[in-house]
Design a protein around this motif. Structure first.
Motif, PDB file in Angstrom:
ATOM      1  N   GLY A 202       0.817  -1.209   0.000  1.00 57.04           N
ATOM      2  CA  GLY A 202       0.000   0.000   0.000  1.00 57.04           C
ATOM      3  C   GLY A 202       0.849   1.255   0.000  1.00 57.04           C
ATOM      4  O   GLY A 202       0.564   2.215  -0.730  1.00 57.04           O
ATOM      5  N   TYR A 203       1.914   1.259   0.799  1.00 59.43           N
ATOM      6  CA  TYR A 203       2.810   2.418   0.850  1.00 59.43           C
ATOM      7  C   TYR A 203       3.469   2.653  -0.502  1.00 59.43           C
ATOM      8  O   TYR A 203       3.553   3.796  -0.986  1.00 59.43           O
ATOM      9  N   ASP A 206       1.011   4.070  -3.028  1.00 61.84           N
ATOM     10  CA  ASP A 206       0.694   5.471  -2.729  1.00 61.84           C
ATOM     11  C   ASP A 206       1.805   6.424  -3.147  1.00 61.84           C
ATOM     12  O   ASP A 206       1.549   7.582  -3.495  1.00 61.84           O
ATOM     13  N   HIS A 207       3.045   5.949  -3.141  1.00 61.96           N
ATOM     14  CA  HIS A 207       4.181   6.822  -3.435  1.00 61.96           C
ATOM     15  C   HIS A 207       4.790   6.581  -4.815  1.00 61.96           C
ATOM     16  O   HIS A 207       5.792   7.216  -5.165  1.00 61.96           O
ATOM     17  N   GLU A 268      -8.644   2.741  -1.769  1.00 65.39           N
ATOM     18  CA  GLU A 268      -7.551   3.046  -0.842  1.00 65.39           C
ATOM     19  C   GLU A 268      -6.248   3.424  -1.540  1.00 65.39           C
ATOM     20  O   GLU A 268      -5.478   4.236  -1.025  1.00 65.39           O
ATOM     21  N   HIS A 269      -6.006   2.837  -2.725  1.00 61.90           N
ATOM     22  CA  HIS A 269      -4.696   3.004  -3.343  1.00 61.90           C
ATOM     23  C   HIS A 269      -4.812   3.142  -4.857  1.00 61.90           C
ATOM     24  O   HIS A 269      -5.737   2.575  -5.465  1.00 61.90           O
ATOM     25  N   PRO A 270      -3.863   3.859  -5.478  1.00 63.75           N
ATOM     26  CA  PRO A 270      -3.836   3.907  -6.940  1.00 63.75           C
ATOM     27  C   PRO A 270      -3.324   2.594  -7.525  1.00 63.75           C
ATOM     28  O   PRO A 270      -2.826   1.730  -6.795  1.00 63.75           O
TER      29      PRO A 270
END
Length: 358
Positions: A202-203, A206-207, A268-270
């Motif tokens: 997930g991190y 997101d980045h 929640e996430h791209p």
């Protein structure tokens, strides 16, 4: 492990050695027809972390400074690799390469070669925030940062250092410097890994980082690795599918070690991608295109080699480029069919990962 299970044909060998001498020109080949175009260069065995799967808490006896290749020696070997052996990709590793003062110098030396190879770096990210822009200017193309958890407590337990914030800062600096794609390498902890991997992916999504999850291999200094504790690719994918929509990447894998999956966008996430490197459970030795140079000038044909070829002695003994090229070709010509991790007679290499290079 049989040759057919590796996707390799049977070849002529006598007593474990090739029947014919290595070719004297052309690609850097072995007796199984594999061509090495990817050079992994370890710059040091030192590291500023103490990851539990790599080295003991007290560290190791580091190689003495005079044993390590100098920047000039490294530059010469890089030139031979690229101009005489057909290497098209150079990855600098460690230990931790950012503790090497001449890192930018050898990156620039590689970038000056013709034809210019792709130049990459594998690092733990500590100190990268201060050096990412300079490495980009020196000629570094992209970067892989080792990060096993974004949970601060888990990170500190795994690495025995409270440095998560420094690694995250390094990742951000690499992205800002244009060292893209920024890839994250994760080796999952047997205790917390399946929890860590969900937040880690997930991190990364997101980045805008690309996560690569690597099955833990028997390269620890303590030789305590156990096959039964490895979090394998099946368990990783099963866990991720509970939280993400994964679809197999349609592009051919080629010689890349990671099997890629496309991750669909969610609330929640791209969208993004994730790779799994199943070195233990699904060996990809038949497509291996790597040759390895240790920080003290030894050629290893395989990460798990029990034999090395000493180029440092040739360099310091006055050997010409042709002699060094011939020794390098001979080392790779004798490359084994596979790493043999799953064989009953497998012997872990004496050197740990920090002394071999990633």
């Amino acid at each position: 492990m049989t040759l057919t299970s590796l996707g390799l044909p049977t070849v002529n060998r006598s007593g474990g050695a090739p029947l014919e001498p290595a070719p004297t020109s052309g690609p850097l080949v072995d007796t199984y027809g594999r061509v090495a175009t990817d050079l992994r260069v370890s710059l040091t065995d030192k590291c500023n972390l103490r990851c539990t799967y790599c080295m003991p808490a007290e560290g190791l006896d580091w190689l003495p400074g005079e044993a390590l290749l100098s920047a000039a020696e490294l530059s010469r070997l890089l030139r031979i690799a690229v101009t005489r052996l057909g290497i098209t990709s150079v990855r600098f590793t460690g230990g931790e390469p950012l503790v090497t003062r001449h890192l930018e110098e050898v990156v620039a030396a590689a970038a000056s070669l013709q034809p210019r190879p792709e130049i990459t770096l594998t690092t733990n990210g500590i100190g990268l925030d201060r050096r990412a822009a300079g490495l980009k200017q020196a000629g570094l193309d992209r970067i892989n940062v080792s990060l096993d958890s974004v949970d601060a407590a888990h990170f500190a337990r795994i690495t025995r250092r409270d440095r998560l914030a420094d690694v995250l800062d390094g990742l951000a600096a690499a992205k800002a410097a244009g060292l893209q794609p920024v890839k994250v390498n994760a080796v999952l902890d047997p205790v917390s890994g399946l929890d860590d991997v969900v937040d880690l992916l997930g991190y990364c999504l997101d980045h805008g980082y690309q996560l690569r999850i690597i099955e833990q291999m028997p390269l620890d200094a303590g030789h305590t690795w156990q096959r039964g504790t490895v979090i394998d690719a099946e368990a990783i994918l099963t866990t991720l599918r509970r939280h993400f929509d994964l679809r197999a990447d349609p592009k051919p894998r080629g010689s890349a070690p990671a099997e890629l999956w496309q991750v669909a966008a969610s609330a929640e996430h791209p969208a993004g991608s994730v790779g799994v490197i199943a070195s233990v459970t699904h060996a990809f030795c038949s497509a291996c295109d790597r040759t390895r140079l240790t920080a003290d000038g030894q050629i290893r044909s395989c990460l798990f080699s029990t034999e090395e070829s000493d180029l440092r002695a040739l360099l310091r003994g006055g050997a010409d480029d042709a002699a060094i090229e011939a020794a390098w070709r001979a080392a790779m010509w004798a490359k084994p069919a596979g790493h043999g991790i799953n064989d009953p007679d497998f012997v872990q290499p004496v050197r740990p990962m920090s002394a071999i290079g990633g």
